[in-house]
Motif scaffolding. Structure first.
Motif, PDB file in Angstrom:
ATOM      1  N   ILE A 220       0.749  -1.169   0.056  1.00 36.89           N
ATOM      2  CA  ILE A 220       0.039   0.032  -0.018  1.00 36.89           C
ATOM      3  C   ILE A 220       0.929   1.255  -0.103  1.00 36.89           C
ATOM      4  O   ILE A 220       1.653   1.495   0.790  1.00 36.89           O
ATOM      5  N   LEU A 221       0.728   2.155  -1.016  1.00 36.59           N
ATOM      6  CA  LEU A 221       1.561   3.200  -1.253  1.00 36.59           C
ATOM      7  C   LEU A 221       1.133   4.607  -0.639  1.00 36.59           C
ATOM      8  O   LEU A 221       1.702   5.417  -0.182  1.00 36.59           O
ATOM      9  N   SER A 222      -0.515   4.627  -0.727  1.00 37.88           N
ATOM     10  CA  SER A 222      -0.834   5.957  -0.355  1.00 37.88           C
ATOM     11  C   SER A 222      -2.271   5.850  -0.105  1.00 37.88           C
ATOM     12  O   SER A 222      -3.028   4.601  -0.539  1.00 37.88           O
ATOM     13  N   ILE A 223      -2.930   6.694   0.715  1.00 39.87           N
ATOM     14  CA  ILE A 223      -4.390   6.692   1.022  1.00 39.87           C
ATOM     15  C   ILE A 223      -4.787   8.021   1.002  1.00 39.87           C
ATOM     16  O   ILE A 223      -4.267   8.972   1.227  1.00 39.87           O
ATOM     17  N   ASN A 224      -5.786   8.335  -0.105  1.00 38.33           N
ATOM     18  CA  ASN A 224      -6.430   9.652  -0.188  1.00 38.33           C
ATOM     19  C   ASN A 224      -5.045  10.454  -0.568  1.00 38.33           C
ATOM     20  O   ASN A 224      -4.984  11.695  -0.150  1.00 38.33           O
ATOM     21  N   ASP A 225      -4.059  10.120  -1.502  1.00 32.34           N
ATOM     22  CA  ASP A 225      -2.986  10.744  -2.076  1.00 32.34           C
ATOM     23  C   ASP A 225      -1.982  10.878  -0.794  1.00 32.34           C
ATOM     24  O   ASP A 225      -1.005  11.845  -0.925  1.00 32.34           O
ATOM     25  N   SER A 246     -14.959   6.662   2.663  1.00 31.30           N
ATOM     26  CA  SER A 246     -14.498   6.271   1.347  1.00 31.30           C
ATOM     27  C   SER A 246     -13.132   6.419   1.033  1.00 31.30           C
ATOM     28  O   SER A 246     -12.559   7.788   1.191  1.00 31.30           O
ATOM     29  N   LEU A 247     -12.269   5.590   0.846  1.00 29.21           N
ATOM     30  CA  LEU A 247     -10.690   5.697   0.543  1.00 29.21           C
ATOM     31  C   LEU A 247     -10.476   5.492  -0.790  1.00 29.21           C
ATOM     32  O   LEU A 247     -11.029   4.443  -1.460  1.00 29.21           O
ATOM     33  N   ARG A 248      -9.283   6.134  -1.269  1.00 34.42           N
ATOM     34  CA  ARG A 248      -8.625   6.025  -2.674  1.00 34.42           C
ATOM     35  C   ARG A 248      -7.585   5.424  -2.274  1.00 34.42           C
ATOM     36  O   ARG A 248      -6.550   6.052  -1.765  1.00 34.42           O
ATOM     37  N   VAL A 249      -7.018   4.090  -2.506  1.00 34.16           N
ATOM     38  CA  VAL A 249      -5.983   3.489  -1.688  1.00 34.16           C
ATOM     39  C   VAL A 249      -5.272   3.069  -3.129  1.00 34.16           C
ATOM     40  O   VAL A 249      -5.593   2.328  -4.366  1.00 34.16           O
ATOM     41  N   LYS A 250      -3.920   3.564  -3.256  1.00 35.37           N
ATOM     42  CA  LYS A 250      -2.841   3.216  -4.503  1.00 35.37           C
ATOM     43  C   LYS A 250      -1.917   2.174  -3.782  1.00 35.37           C
ATOM     44  O   LYS A 250      -1.283   2.573  -2.847  1.00 35.37           O
ATOM     45  N   LEU A 251      -1.625   1.242  -4.543  1.00 33.92           N
ATOM     46  CA  LEU A 251      -1.041   0.269  -4.033  1.00 33.92           C
ATOM     47  C   LEU A 251       0.008  -0.401  -5.080  1.00 33.92           C
ATOM     48  O   LEU A 251      -0.306   0.025  -6.526  1.00 33.92           O
ATOM     49  N   LYS A 252       0.815  -1.268  -4.952  1.00 31.55           N
ATOM     50  CA  LYS A 252       1.618  -1.667  -6.038  1.00 31.55           C
ATOM     51  C   LYS A 252       1.580  -3.352  -5.880  1.00 31.55           C
ATOM     52  O   LYS A 252       1.698  -3.698  -4.687  1.00 31.55           O
ATOM     53  N   ARG A 253       1.260  -3.996  -6.852  1.00 33.10           N
ATOM     54  CA  ARG A 253       1.191  -5.479  -7.031  1.00 33.10           C
ATOM     55  C   ARG A 253       1.967  -6.130  -8.011  1.00 33.10           C
ATOM     56  O   ARG A 253       1.925  -5.487  -9.277  1.00 33.10           O
ATOM     57  N   GLU A 255       4.780  -5.503 -10.217  1.00 31.86           N
ATOM     58  CA  GLU A 255       5.522  -4.373 -10.694  1.00 31.86           C
ATOM     59  C   GLU A 255       4.538  -3.248 -11.461  1.00 31.86           C
ATOM     60  O   GLU A 255       4.847  -2.085 -11.982  1.00 31.86           O
ATOM     61  N   GLU A 256       3.169  -3.363 -10.942  1.00 30.21           N
ATOM     62  CA  GLU A 256       2.176  -2.549 -11.560  1.00 30.21           C
ATOM     63  C   GLU A 256       1.569  -1.876 -10.311  1.00 30.21           C
ATOM     64  O   GLU A 256       1.400  -2.394  -9.231  1.00 30.21           O
ATOM     65  N   GLU A 257       1.359  -0.634 -10.479  1.00 26.37           N
ATOM     66  CA  GLU A 257       0.778   0.386  -9.697  1.00 26.37           C
ATOM     67  C   GLU A 257      -0.815   0.305 -10.139  1.00 26.37           C
ATOM     68  O   GLU A 257      -1.127   0.526 -11.298  1.00 26.37           O
ATOM     69  N   MET A 258      -1.724   0.678  -9.048  1.00 27.38           N
ATOM     70  CA  MET A 258      -2.957   0.637  -9.290  1.00 27.38           C
ATOM     71  C   MET A 258      -3.680   1.248  -8.206  1.00 27.38           C
ATOM     72  O   MET A 258      -3.228   1.631  -7.208  1.00 27.38           O
ATOM     73  N   ASN A 259      -5.063   1.926  -8.525  1.00 22.99           N
ATOM     74  CA  ASN A 259      -5.940   2.368  -7.530  1.00 22.99           C
ATOM     75  C   ASN A 259      -7.022   1.948  -7.277  1.00 22.99           C
ATOM     76  O   ASN A 259      -7.664   1.264  -8.059  1.00 22.99           O
ATOM     77  N   LEU A 260      -7.546   1.625  -6.131  1.00 25.72           N
ATOM     78  CA  LEU A 260      -8.657   0.575  -5.646  1.00 25.72           C
ATOM     79  C   LEU A 260      -9.285   1.644  -4.597  1.00 25.72           C
ATOM     80  O   LEU A 260      -8.966   2.582  -3.912  1.00 25.72           O
ATOM     81  N   ASN A 261     -10.863   1.565  -4.838  1.00 24.82           N
ATOM     82  CA  ASN A 261     -11.690   2.424  -3.660  1.00 24.82           C
ATOM     83  C   ASN A 261     -12.257   1.535  -2.645  1.00 24.82           C
ATOM     84  O   ASN A 261     -12.826   0.558  -2.870  1.00 24.82           O
ATOM     85  N   VAL A 262     -12.012   1.915  -1.482  1.00 26.59           N
ATOM     86  CA  VAL A 262     -12.409   1.380  -0.431  1.00 26.59           C
ATOM     87  C   VAL A 262     -13.261   1.866   0.374  1.00 26.59           C
ATOM     88  O   VAL A 262     -13.107   3.122   0.894  1.00 26.59           O
ATOM     89  N   ILE A 263     -14.453   1.045   1.015  1.00 22.51           N
ATOM     90  CA  ILE A 263     -15.487   1.664   1.771  1.00 22.51           C
ATOM     91  C   ILE A 263     -15.015   0.775   3.284  1.00 22.51           C
ATOM     92  O   ILE A 263     -15.310  -0.290   3.192  1.00 22.51           O
ATOM     93  N   LEU A 264     -14.604   1.719   4.183  1.00 20.46           N
ATOM     94  CA  LEU A 264     -14.097   0.930   5.437  1.00 20.46           C
ATOM     95  C   LEU A 264     -15.134   0.572   6.363  1.00 20.46           C
ATOM     96  O   LEU A 264     -16.329   1.192   6.133  1.00 20.46           O
ATOM     97  N   GLY A 265     -14.829  -0.637   6.975  1.00 22.93           N
ATOM     98  CA  GLY A 265     -16.012  -1.172   7.771  1.00 22.93           C
ATOM     99  C   GLY A 265     -15.567  -0.761   9.307  1.00 22.93           C
ATOM    100  O   GLY A 265     -15.004  -0.064   9.399  1.00 22.93           O
ATOM    101  N   GLU A 266     -16.426  -1.690  10.255  1.00 25.76           N
ATOM    102  CA  GLU A 266     -16.180  -1.343  11.458  1.00 25.76           C
ATOM    103  C   GLU A 266     -15.407  -2.361  12.174  1.00 25.76           C
ATOM    104  O   GLU A 266     -15.476  -3.738  11.703  1.00 25.76           O
ATOM    105  N   TRP A 267     -14.610  -2.091  13.245  1.00 28.10           N
ATOM    106  CA  TRP A 267     -13.518  -2.839  13.707  1.00 28.10           C
ATOM    107  C   TRP A 267     -14.287  -4.048  14.439  1.00 28.10           C
ATOM    108  O   TRP A 267     -15.102  -3.820  15.229  1.00 28.10           O
ATOM    109  N   VAL A 268     -13.803  -5.144  14.133  1.00 27.65           N
ATOM    110  CA  VAL A 268     -14.252  -6.625  14.983  1.00 27.65           C
ATOM    111  C   VAL A 268     -13.116  -7.287  15.297  1.00 27.65           C
ATOM    112  O   VAL A 268     -12.106  -7.357  14.595  1.00 27.65           O
ATOM    113  N   ALA A 269     -12.983  -7.602  16.945  1.00 29.35           N
ATOM    114  CA  ALA A 269     -11.998  -8.292  17.499  1.00 29.35           C
ATOM    115  C   ALA A 269     -12.530  -9.227  18.566  1.00 29.35           C
ATOM    116  O   ALA A 269     -13.545  -9.112  19.077  1.00 29.35           O
TER     117      ALA A 269
END
Length: 389
Positions: A220-225, A246-253, A255-269
């Motif tokens: 994971i390279l960045s969250i919301n820039d 809503s988060l815009r997540v930039k990641l590296k998979r 050798e490829e970089e890509m952006n994914l959109n994530v809606i955060l959930g609630e913490w469960v432990a």
């Protein structure tokens, strides 16, 4: 149907079986993990309340508010309900369902008469109550009238309005307005303990990360820039957000970089929490943002998460609240009309709306015709024409 007949039918068909669910919760021990009996009984009750005979008895109850109720859709699929609060095209809805990153599909508002309008913008947001005000280009729309000062009594029947003649769901008012503490947000990844960048070791099943498509070994390279240096940095940053954000997540998979959109959930432990969550999810998904509300009342209408954001009425057809979250197996939260009214007033002011009386009534409106031609993301086109009413 005369009111006394409606009440008689409802008291026999609904109140008695539902009172068991509201006032005498099933003991926790020896439940779902040992048997599917609870799920079967629950689904049976849902079936009874969803029958056309029962819902049809509420036709007159939702008749007035139906015209001010809206479905918000992307790519033809409902993402939220809403209620018109200003005749010039301002609609209140659940914020976390529409205020999201990255959707290339325009948001469309559909009214009960079948008219469809492209949403221009999110005009204002009340993050504390998870509300948003969206704008469409329209005039002379029917407005949802809030029953300020009218508080339903515990055990009274409520109906959730939709676009159809019958309500979306019916339920029983269970808990008076109260605050719901905000839970921590959860991305749903286990990170490598090795020093260096935030590398994903494992993705939690059915978590926000899994839903968005994050995989093990992604970096994971960045969250919301905002650049992420280490795993610790990622954890600290996620903690600053709330469930439903809503988060815009930039990641590296590889050798490829890509952006994914994530809606955060609630913490469960912990195992007990996991069991609790499992039981709550019986019968369907819960809202991603279902905590952190300053004031909500609880009822037991069976709603899908995307059916939140619209009005709920009492037996007199008065709007007593707005459904804001499906929070549990038999628990839905709604913002009371008084609190909703205050929030809407603030958002209307922020959006620059004037009072309704200042708008000139006209038979002409900017009724949209959605073109078959491909539109670029965010682009809208309008063909003004005379309204059908």
């Amino acid at each position: 149907m005369p009111r006394f007949r409606l009440n008689s039918l409802l008291s026999l068909a609904i109140v008695a079986p539902l009172a068991i669910a509201v006032f005498a919760p099933t003991p926790v021990s020896a439940q779902v993990f040992e048997s599917d009996g609870i799920a079967m009984r629950f689904m049976k009750r849902v079936h009874q309340r969803s029958s056309s005979e029962v819902l049809g008895a509420f036709h007159s109850v939702v008749q007035n508010v139906r015209s001010a109720t809206v479905e918000l859709k992307r790519d033809g699929k409902r993402v939220a309900m809403g209620g018109i609060v200003d005749s010039t095209g301002l609609i209140v809805t659940k914020g976390s369902l529409v205020n999201t990153f990255g959707s290339k599909t325009p948001l469309v508002a559909e009214l009960a008469n079948g008219d469809q309008y492209l949403v221009n913008e999110i005009a204002a947001v009340d993050k504390e109550n998870d509300l948003a005000l969206v704008r469409i280009e329209a005039r002379n729309l029917p407005v949802m009238e809030l029953a300020s000062g009218n508080k339903p009594g515990v055990g009274s029947l409520l109906a959730t309005a939709g676009l159809g003649e019958e309500p979306v769901a019916i339920g029983v008012y269970g808990l008076t307005p109260h605050a719901v503490e905000m839970k921590n947000a959860m991305l749903g990844v286990m990170l490598s303990r090795d020093p260096g960048p935030a590398r994903v070791d494992m993705v939690v099943e059915k978590s926000a990360a899994a839903t968005a498509g994050i995989l093990a070994q992604d970096v994971i390279l960045s969250i919301n820039d905002q650049l992420i240096d280490t795993g610790t940095h990622l954890i600290e940053l996620v903690r600053t957000y709330e469930p439903g954000d809503s988060l815009r997540v930039k990641l590296k998979r590889s050798e490829e970089e890509m952006n994914l959109n994530v809606i955060l959930g609630e913490w469960v432990a912990g195992p007990n929490q996991a069991r609790h969550e499992f039981q709550n999810h019986l019968g369907g998904e819960l809202s991603q943002r279902r905590s952190g509300f300053p004031s909500v009342f609880q009822h037991d209408s069976y709603l899908q998460p995307e059916q939140c954001g619209g009005p709920i009425v009492n037996l007199d057809g008065q709007v007593v609240g707005l459904n804001i979250a499906r929070a549990g197996r038999v628990a839905t939260f709604a913002i009371p009309a008084d609190d909703l009214s205050r929030s809407v007033t603030k958002m209307l002011s922020a959006a620059g709306a004037t009072s309704k009386g200042e708008y000139v009534q006209s038979r002409l409106s900017a009724k949209p015709v959605i073109s078959d031609e491909q539109l670029d993301p965010g682009e809208t086109r309008w063909i003004p024409r005379e309204t059908s009413n």
